[in-house]
Each structure stands twice: as C-alpha cells, then as structure tokens.
Design a protein around this motif. Structure first.
Motif, PDB file in Angstrom:
ATOM      1  N   SER A  16     -63.460   1.182  33.723  1.00 29.37           N
ATOM      2  CA  SER A  16     -62.401   0.201  32.898  1.00 29.37           C
ATOM      3  C   SER A  16     -61.085   0.950  32.651  1.00 29.37           C
ATOM      4  CB  SER A  16     -62.982  -0.714  31.975  1.00 29.37           C
ATOM      5  OG  SER A  16     -64.183  -1.471  32.411  1.00 29.37           O
ATOM      6  N   VAL A  17     -60.915   1.839  33.307  1.00 27.87           N
ATOM      7  CA  VAL A  17     -59.356   2.523  32.942  1.00 27.87           C
ATOM      8  C   VAL A  17     -58.177   1.387  33.381  1.00 27.87           C
ATOM      9  CG1 VAL A  17     -57.820   4.475  33.443  1.00 27.87           C
ATOM     10  CG2 VAL A  17     -60.121   4.841  33.629  1.00 27.87           C
TER      11      VAL A  17
ATOM     12  N   GLY B 221     -60.801  -1.953  39.249  1.00 31.24           N
ATOM     13  CA  GLY B 221     -59.994  -3.123  39.004  1.00 31.24           C
ATOM     14  C   GLY B 221     -58.525  -3.146  38.997  1.00 31.24           C
TER      15      GLY B 221
ATOM     16  N   LEU C 135     -60.926   7.655  38.307  1.00 28.26           N
ATOM     17  CA  LEU C 135     -61.602   6.805  39.426  1.00 28.26           C
ATOM     18  C   LEU C 135     -61.205   5.340  39.119  1.00 28.26           C
ATOM     19  CD1 LEU C 135     -62.465   6.478  42.422  1.00 28.26           C
ATOM     20  CD2 LEU C 135     -64.742   6.880  41.367  1.00 28.26           C
ATOM     21  N   ILE C 136     -60.304   4.446  39.495  1.00 29.94           N
ATOM     22  CA  ILE C 136     -59.885   3.310  39.039  1.00 29.94           C
ATOM     23  C   ILE C 136     -60.348   2.011  39.877  1.00 29.94           C
ATOM     24  CG2 ILE C 136     -57.922   2.066  38.256  1.00 29.94           C
ATOM     25  CD1 ILE C 136     -58.235   4.911  36.839  1.00 29.94           C
TER      26      ILE C 136
ATOM     27  N   ALA D 236     -69.711   1.071  31.785  1.00 36.18           N
ATOM     28  CA  ALA D 236     -68.130   0.931  31.530  1.00 36.18           C
ATOM     29  C   ALA D 236     -67.447   0.529  32.850  1.00 36.18           C
ATOM     30  CB  ALA D 236     -67.698   2.315  31.116  1.00 36.18           C
ATOM     31  N   ILE D 237     -68.356   0.419  34.078  1.00 37.81           N
ATOM     32  CA  ILE D 237     -67.940   0.052  35.281  1.00 37.81           C
ATOM     33  C   ILE D 237     -67.835  -1.618  35.430  1.00 37.81           C
ATOM     34  CG2 ILE D 237     -67.956  -0.040  37.829  1.00 37.81           C
ATOM     35  CD1 ILE D 237     -69.415   2.601  37.279  1.00 37.81           C
ATOM     36  N   GLY D 238     -66.205  -1.961  35.529  1.00 37.96           N
ATOM     37  CA  GLY D 238     -66.157  -3.399  35.789  1.00 37.96           C
ATOM     38  C   GLY D 238     -66.422  -4.330  34.364  1.00 37.96           C
TER      39      GLY D 238
ATOM     40  N   GLY E   5     -64.085   7.484  35.225  1.00 41.19           N
ATOM     41  CA  GLY E   5     -64.020   6.032  35.677  1.00 41.19           C
ATOM     42  C   GLY E   5     -64.641   5.034  34.873  1.00 41.19           C
TER      43      GLY E   5
ATOM     44  N   LYS F   3     -63.195  -1.076  46.251  1.00 41.61           N
ATOM     45  CA  LYS F   3     -64.549  -1.874  46.674  1.00 41.61           C
ATOM     46  C   LYS F   3     -64.251  -2.836  47.613  1.00 41.61           C
ATOM     47  CE  LYS F   3     -65.416  -1.137  41.640  1.00 41.61           C
ATOM     48  NZ  LYS F   3     -66.534  -1.293  40.759  1.00 41.61           N
TER      49      LYS F   3
ATOM     50  N   ASN G 212     -60.463   2.547  43.651  1.00 37.28           N
ATOM     51  CA  ASN G 212     -61.514   2.456  44.503  1.00 37.28           C
ATOM     52  C   ASN G 212     -61.428   0.757  44.658  1.00 37.28           C
ATOM     53  OD1 ASN G 212     -64.128   1.472  45.411  1.00 37.28           O
ATOM     54  ND2 ASN G 212     -65.188   2.019  43.672  1.00 37.28           N
TER      55      ASN G 212
ATOM     56  N   GLU H  89     -72.638   1.519  42.308  1.00 39.79           N
ATOM     57  CA  GLU H  89     -72.925   0.590  43.121  1.00 39.79           C
ATOM     58  C   GLU H  89     -73.871   0.749  44.352  1.00 39.79           C
ATOM     59  OE1 GLU H  89     -69.040  -1.228  43.418  1.00 39.79           O
ATOM     60  OE2 GLU H  89     -69.009  -1.568  41.061  1.00 39.79           O
TER      61      GLU H  89
ATOM     62  N   HIS I   5     -71.330   6.479  44.405  1.00 39.00           N
ATOM     63  CA  HIS I   5     -70.824   5.346  43.480  1.00 39.00           C
ATOM     64  C   HIS I   5     -72.267   4.819  42.737  1.00 39.00           C
ATOM     65  CE1 HIS I   5     -68.941   1.999  41.724  1.00 39.00           C
ATOM     66  NE2 HIS I   5     -67.884   2.667  41.481  1.00 39.00           N
TER      67      HIS I   5
ATOM     68  N   GLU J 204     -68.756   8.305  35.599  1.00 36.99           N
ATOM     69  CA  GLU J 204     -68.379   6.929  35.640  1.00 36.99           C
ATOM     70  C   GLU J 204     -69.917   6.509  34.757  1.00 36.99           C
ATOM     71  OE1 GLU J 204     -65.694   5.088  38.574  1.00 36.99           O
ATOM     72  OE2 GLU J 204     -67.330   5.141  39.501  1.00 36.99           O
TER      73      GLU J 204
HETATM   74  C1  PEP Z   1     -65.190   2.055  40.030  1.00 36.95           C
HETATM   75  O1  PEP Z   1     -65.497   1.064  40.539  1.00 36.95           O
HETATM   76  O2  PEP Z   1     -65.345   3.084  40.319  1.00 36.95           O
HETATM   77  C2  PEP Z   1     -64.762   1.502  38.616  1.00 36.95           C
HETATM   78  C3  PEP Z   1     -64.451   2.552  37.752  1.00 36.95           C
HETATM   79  O3  PEP Z   1     -64.369   0.444  38.387  1.00 36.95           O
HETATM   80  P1  PEP Z   1     -63.415  -0.266  36.996  1.00 36.95           P
HETATM   81  O4  PEP Z   1     -62.416   0.680  36.833  1.00 36.95           O
HETATM   82  O5  PEP Z   1     -63.009  -1.699  37.603  1.00 36.95           O
HETATM   83  O6  PEP Z   1     -64.278  -0.184  35.919  1.00 36.95           O
END
Ligand code: PEP
Length: 252
Positions: free
Chosen positions: A212-213, A234, A231-232, A171-173, A210, A11, A9, A97, A95, A167
């Motif tokens: 911070s993988v 960064g 789902l990745i 944990a996202i970003g 998803g 973004k 992803n 966001e 998502h 997700e």
């Molecule tokens: C995402 O935006 O779906 C996500 C998982 O971001 P990040 O891997 O950066 O945490």
C-alpha cells in the motif's frame, strides 16, 4: 551508496490500449530520471509491448513470475531465457500471492531464483509475514526462513545484485501501510541477516518495501535508512501516482 529502485507490479491488470496510455504517461513523467531507478513488471503477454515502448527510456521492465525449470514439457510455463528474449531486466519471485494462492514453497521460490539469477535477470525476492504471524511475534522468524531458503541455495555469490522486497502480507492491497518505523525494523533485520553472510553484500543489497505504498506515504517510507525504494501494486496502475512515487525515491 545504494540507488533506490521503484518497481511496479501490475499483477493481472491491463490491456493493450490502457497499457499504452499508462506506459506513455510513465515515460513522459520520468524523463531525465537520475539518482533512482524505475521499472514495471507486467503480465507476460505484454512484455513485447513494454519492450517496444520502454526501450531507450529510463524505465526498465520485467515479469512477475517465471518457471522453476529451464525448459521442457511444462505446459503454460515461461522460462528465464524467454524473459531475457523480451529484454526483461527484473523478475518478481515469491510474491505472497504466488506463495498463498499457488502453493509456492520456499524450495520452489529458491529454484525460480536460481534460474533467474543464472539467466542474468535481477530477481526481486519477496518476503513478508501474514497478520497472524505478526500478531504471534514471529515476523523475524518468517522473514529469516524465506530469505535463508534462497541464501542457502545460491550462497553469497548468488545473492549479489539481487533485490529483496519486504512485503508484509497484511499491507498488500489493503490500504494498511506498515509505519516507516515498523518497516525499517524489518529492513534492518534483513540487512543484518545478509551481513552474517557477507558484509559488502549487506551494504549493497537494495531492500524495497511493498504494501500500500502511495504518493502520499512514499517519501516518509523511503526516508528510512534501510528502505531502498518500493514494490508498488495498485498505485503502479496510475501513471501520475507511480511517477510521484519514483520522484519521491529520487528525492530521498
Ligand atoms: C504488491 O502487490 O506487491 C503490492 C505491494 O501491492 P499494493 O501496493 O497494492 O499493496
């Protein structure tokens, strides 16, 4: 047997020149990929570029959002059929966001899902709880509500072939990854919820994690029985990292 899927992803990142370097690196790194699937979900303006570079490669592409309408006077919106015109296979829906920054409700997410599914796109339906919700012990209720909104709208037939991305918002970003055990527990809950709808659907549905993988933690996460890839965010912006995460999915 479910095949793992790793989807990037991007973004709102990228530019023509840097995308080219990234896409070329991903294609080179994933040549001959078998046993796992890889895709990148890029900003709308770069769909044509993704299509040009990725066609005839093992990497599929898709978008990060779509309109809740099929067509009409919706300035600035992009429909499911437009995504199909650019060869998209996947589209991310709901998502966190989009939910938190653009006010997408469960009902809006369900509408978007319906159009995506009707157009033959594979929806990647995102669900997940905030930190406050986890701390209040309502993770399962939140995930169930988000999932049920779509299941009730489309039924078991409409869920066939979809991908669900768990997700956790916290944990996202953030660099904070759910532990494999924490993620597995919610993935098993999601699969159990699907089993109540249809047992075969539950076994076949790909449920990604998803949040911070990275190359360093992917193998451990993907080794869990109900985690079918990731789902990745960064890490999908760096070819070497994204390739390593896809290879971890292939090996697990
Ligand atoms: C995402 O935006 O779906 C996500 C998982 O971001 P990040 O891997 O950066 O945490």
């Amino acid at each position: 047997m479910r095949e793992k899927l790793v989807a990037g992803n991007w973004k709102m990142h990228g530019g023509l020149a840097e995308n080219k370097v990234l896409l070329d690196g991903v294609v080179a790194g994933l040549s001959g990929l078998t046993g796992a699937k890889a895709a990148v979900c890029v900003p709308y303006p770069y769909l044509f570029q993704a299509q040009s570079v990725l066609q005839n490669s093992p990497v599929a592409w898709g978008a990060q959002n779509l309109s809740e309408h099929a067509k009409g006077a919706y300035t600035g919106e992009v429909s499911a059929s437009m995504l199909k015109d650019f060869g998209c296979q996947y589209v991310i829906i709901g998502h966190s966001e989009r939910r938190s920054l653009y006010g997408e409700t469960d009902a809006v997410v369900a509408h978007k899902y319906k159009w995506a599914h009707a157009a033959g796109l594979v929806p990647i339906l995102c669900v997940g709880e905030s930190l406050a919700e986890r701390e209040n012990g309502v993770t399962e209720q939140v995930v169930a509500r988000q999932l049920d909104a779509v299941v009730h709208a489309v039924g078991a037939a409409g869920m066939k072939g979809a991908v669900i991305a768990y997700e956790p918002v916290w944990a996202i970003g953030t660099g904070k990854t759910a532990t494999p055990e924490q993620a597995q527990a919610v993935h098993a809950f999601i699969r159990g919820r699907l089993r109540e709808v249809d047992a075969e659907l539950a076994e076949k549905t790909v449920i990604q994690y998803g949040g911070s993988v990275k190359a360093a933690n992917a193998a451990e996460l993907f080794g869990m029985p109900d985690i079918d890839g990731g789902l990745i965010g960064g890490a999908s912006l760096h070819a070497e990292d994204f390739v390593a995460i896809c290879r971890a999915a292939q090996a697990s």
